[in-house]
Write a protein that holds these residues in place. Structure first.
Motif, PDB file in Angstrom:
ATOM      1  N   ASN A 171       8.117 -48.009  14.006  1.00  0.00           N
ATOM      2  CA  ASN A 171       8.603 -46.643  13.821  1.00  0.00           C
ATOM      3  C   ASN A 171       8.572 -46.243  12.357  1.00  0.00           C
ATOM      4  OD1 ASN A 171       9.183 -46.013  16.500  1.00  0.00           O
ATOM      5  ND2 ASN A 171      11.215 -46.922  16.398  1.00  0.00           N
ATOM      6  N   VAL A 172       8.301 -44.976  12.110  1.00  0.00           N
ATOM      7  CA  VAL A 172       8.402 -44.439  10.761  1.00  0.00           C
ATOM      8  C   VAL A 172       9.852 -44.567  10.296  1.00  0.00           C
ATOM      9  CG1 VAL A 172       8.367 -42.289   9.440  1.00  0.00           C
ATOM     10  CG2 VAL A 172       6.460 -42.867  10.953  1.00  0.00           C
ATOM     11  N   GLU A 173      10.038 -44.984   9.041  1.00  0.00           N
ATOM     12  CA  GLU A 173      11.374 -45.183   8.494  1.00  0.00           C
ATOM     13  C   GLU A 173      11.749 -44.042   7.544  1.00  0.00           C
ATOM     14  OE1 GLU A 173      11.869 -49.066   6.843  1.00  0.00           O
ATOM     15  OE2 GLU A 173      11.043 -50.090   8.606  1.00  0.00           O
ATOM     16  N   TYR A 174      13.058 -43.834   7.399  1.00  0.00           N
ATOM     17  CA  TYR A 174      13.575 -42.735   6.587  1.00  0.00           C
ATOM     18  C   TYR A 174      14.357 -43.280   5.393  1.00  0.00           C
ATOM     19  CZ  TYR A 174      12.268 -39.631  10.398  1.00  0.00           C
ATOM     20  OH  TYR A 174      11.554 -38.945  11.342  1.00  0.00           O
ATOM     21  N   ALA A 175      14.532 -42.427   4.399  1.00  0.00           N
ATOM     22  CA  ALA A 175      15.319 -42.818   3.230  1.00  0.00           C
ATOM     23  C   ALA A 175      16.747 -43.124   3.670  1.00  0.00           C
ATOM     24  CB  ALA A 175      15.313 -41.703   2.194  1.00  0.00           C
ATOM     25  N   PRO A 176      17.310 -44.239   3.215  1.00  0.00           N
ATOM     26  CA  PRO A 176      18.645 -44.641   3.689  1.00  0.00           C
ATOM     27  C   PRO A 176      19.774 -43.749   3.178  1.00  0.00           C
ATOM     28  CG  PRO A 176      17.882 -46.123   1.968  1.00  0.00           C
ATOM     29  CD  PRO A 176      16.727 -45.221   2.297  1.00  0.00           C
ATOM     30  N   ASN A 177      19.590 -43.134   2.008  1.00  0.00           N
ATOM     31  CA  ASN A 177      20.677 -42.350   1.408  1.00  0.00           C
ATOM     32  C   ASN A 177      20.151 -41.058   0.795  1.00  0.00           C
ATOM     33  OD1 ASN A 177      22.827 -44.461   1.675  1.00  0.00           O
ATOM     34  ND2 ASN A 177      21.483 -45.578   0.285  1.00  0.00           N
ATOM     35  N   VAL A 178      20.998 -40.044   0.789  1.00  0.00           N
ATOM     36  CA  VAL A 178      20.695 -38.805   0.068  1.00  0.00           C
ATOM     37  C   VAL A 178      21.865 -38.509  -0.865  1.00  0.00           C
ATOM     38  CG1 VAL A 178      19.182 -37.791   1.807  1.00  0.00           C
ATOM     39  CG2 VAL A 178      21.645 -37.423   1.967  1.00  0.00           C
ATOM     40  N   THR A 179      21.555 -37.834  -1.965  1.00  0.00           N
ATOM     41  CA  THR A 179      22.571 -37.561  -2.977  1.00  0.00           C
ATOM     42  C   THR A 179      22.476 -36.109  -3.431  1.00  0.00           C
ATOM     43  OG1 THR A 179      22.352 -39.835  -3.778  1.00  0.00           O
ATOM     44  CG2 THR A 179      23.481 -38.265  -5.226  1.00  0.00           C
ATOM     45  N   LYS A 180      23.621 -35.452  -3.558  1.00  0.00           N
ATOM     46  CA  LYS A 180      23.651 -34.101  -4.132  1.00  0.00           C
ATOM     47  C   LYS A 180      23.489 -34.223  -5.648  1.00  0.00           C
ATOM     48  CE  LYS A 180      26.711 -31.751  -0.816  1.00  0.00           C
ATOM     49  NZ  LYS A 180      28.025 -31.061  -0.688  1.00  0.00           N
ATOM     50  N   LYS A 181      22.473 -33.575  -6.182  1.00  0.00           N
ATOM     51  CA  LYS A 181      22.236 -33.653  -7.613  1.00  0.00           C
ATOM     52  C   LYS A 181      22.055 -32.252  -8.202  1.00  0.00           C
ATOM     53  CE  LYS A 181      20.322 -38.304  -7.806  1.00  0.00           C
ATOM     54  NZ  LYS A 181      19.301 -39.183  -8.428  1.00  0.00           N
ATOM     55  N   TYR A 182      22.299 -32.137  -9.517  1.00  0.00           N
ATOM     56  CA  TYR A 182      22.119 -30.834 -10.158  1.00  0.00           C
ATOM     57  C   TYR A 182      21.503 -30.981 -11.541  1.00  0.00           C
ATOM     58  CZ  TYR A 182      26.345 -31.537 -13.065  1.00  0.00           C
ATOM     59  OH  TYR A 182      27.275 -32.007 -13.965  1.00  0.00           O
TER      60      TYR A 182
END
Length: 320
Positions: A289-300
């Motif tokens: 299966n295609v894998e996804y990024a484990p984490n996302v972060t709000k950045k500015y």
């Protein structure tokens, strides 16, 4: 005397045989050659390539080599590169971004192809009933951050937004896919929007100049054409006082206010782990299966935020 000579000759022959066997063992040690086709030079794509290479180098040392080539944003060039990899009989192809993935898919049905920095594999490969695994020689990692959370970010930062400009390159199918998902989220919140499709980099100046007069917030998905033109975009949006919400950190650092971003280096490392499983452990790529990024972060982007006088709430991390 004759027996002594024969004995010496036999020893010599045995010695050569042993040496020959040793050389065979050395030369028979499995090595791997990997072709890397990257769409364009850009911090996000560069990080994914580096993460991929680092994992395999850590695991295989000098038993792996990489032929890294850049398509300079051109689909025909990506096709030429991937066809060259097939002719060279590489052990695996890394296709970094959608166009290289499409080129590699067209070039071979036998050599394993791993994509990375690809937003939607079903769209890229024109598979309407995509289920997660390709059933053929293709898998990889996806760079799609949750669109609903990106839309929430727009509402959080700009609660009085009247119209969002949706900016994307019409030649990039995955960009259009993200725009479609964003439109559904904006519809659910009753927020007006307008699409601005850009055919190529030559249209960026004129299209953005129009958009900043018609919208009060712009959204740019993970779009390679726009990622390579952030300085042009910045020189239009910042003087106009119009904030940009970006689909990834590289675009945000160039021209945006905020982004819900993945770590492309980590994404590349995840792809490298998949490559190791295929090359060394014998994993069947057709069932992976295609894998996804484990984490996302709000950045500015602190610089543009300061210039536009925007207040950033808690929970966001400044882009270094």
């Amino acid at each position: 005397m004759k027996k002594k000579i024969v004995s010496v000759l036999l020893c010599a022959v045995l010695g050569l045989s042993i040496a020959g066997c040793g050389g065979q063992a050395d030369s028979g040690e499995k090595t791997y050659k990997i072709g890397v086709c990257q769409l364009i030079e850009h911090p996000a794509l560069d990080a994914a390539t580096n993460g991929f290479k680092d994992v395999l180098t850590e695991k295989l040392g000098d038993k792996v080599s990489f032929d890294v080539q850049n398509a300079q944003g051109e689909q025909p060039t990506a096709a030429t590169i991937c066809n060259g990899f097939v002719s060279a009989n590489v052990d695996l192809i890394l296709a970094n971004a959608t166009s290289p993935l499409q080129a590699a898919a067209a070039a071979t049905t036998t050599i394993p192809v791993l994509g990375t920095s690809v937003t939607d594999y079903g769209t890229a490969l024109e598979v309407s009933d995509w289920s997660g695994a390709s059933g053929r020689n293709i898998s990889g990692t996806c760079d799609l951050a949750p669109i609903d959370e990106q839309e929430n970010m727009i509402v959080e930062l700009f609660p009085s937004v009247k119209q969002v400009g949706l900016m994307y390159c019409s030649a990039e199918a995955n960009s259009k896919y993200q725009i479609m998902l964003m439109e559904k989220e904006l519809d659910a919140d009753g927020i007006a929007y307008k699409e601005y499709a850009i055919a190529d980099s030559n249209e960026i100046q004129s299209v953005f100049a129009t958009a900043v007069t018609e919208c009060d917030v712009l959204y740019i998905p993970t779009d390679n054409t726009l990622a390579n033109s952030t300085e042009t975009v910045r020189n239009i949006v910042v003087p106009a006082g119009i904030p940009v919400i970006a689909g990834e950190e590289g675009i945000c650092s160039g021209c945006g206010v905020a982004s819900l971003s993945i770590d492309y280096y980590d994404l590349g490392r995840a792809t490298g782990e998949m490559a190791y499983k295929i090359l060394v452990e014998g994993a069947d790529i057709s069932t992976m299966n295609v894998e996804y990024a484990p984490n996302v972060t709000k950045k500015y982007n602190a610089d543009i935020v300061s210039q536009l006088g925007i207040n950033i709430p808690d929970g966001y991390v400044v882009i270094e």
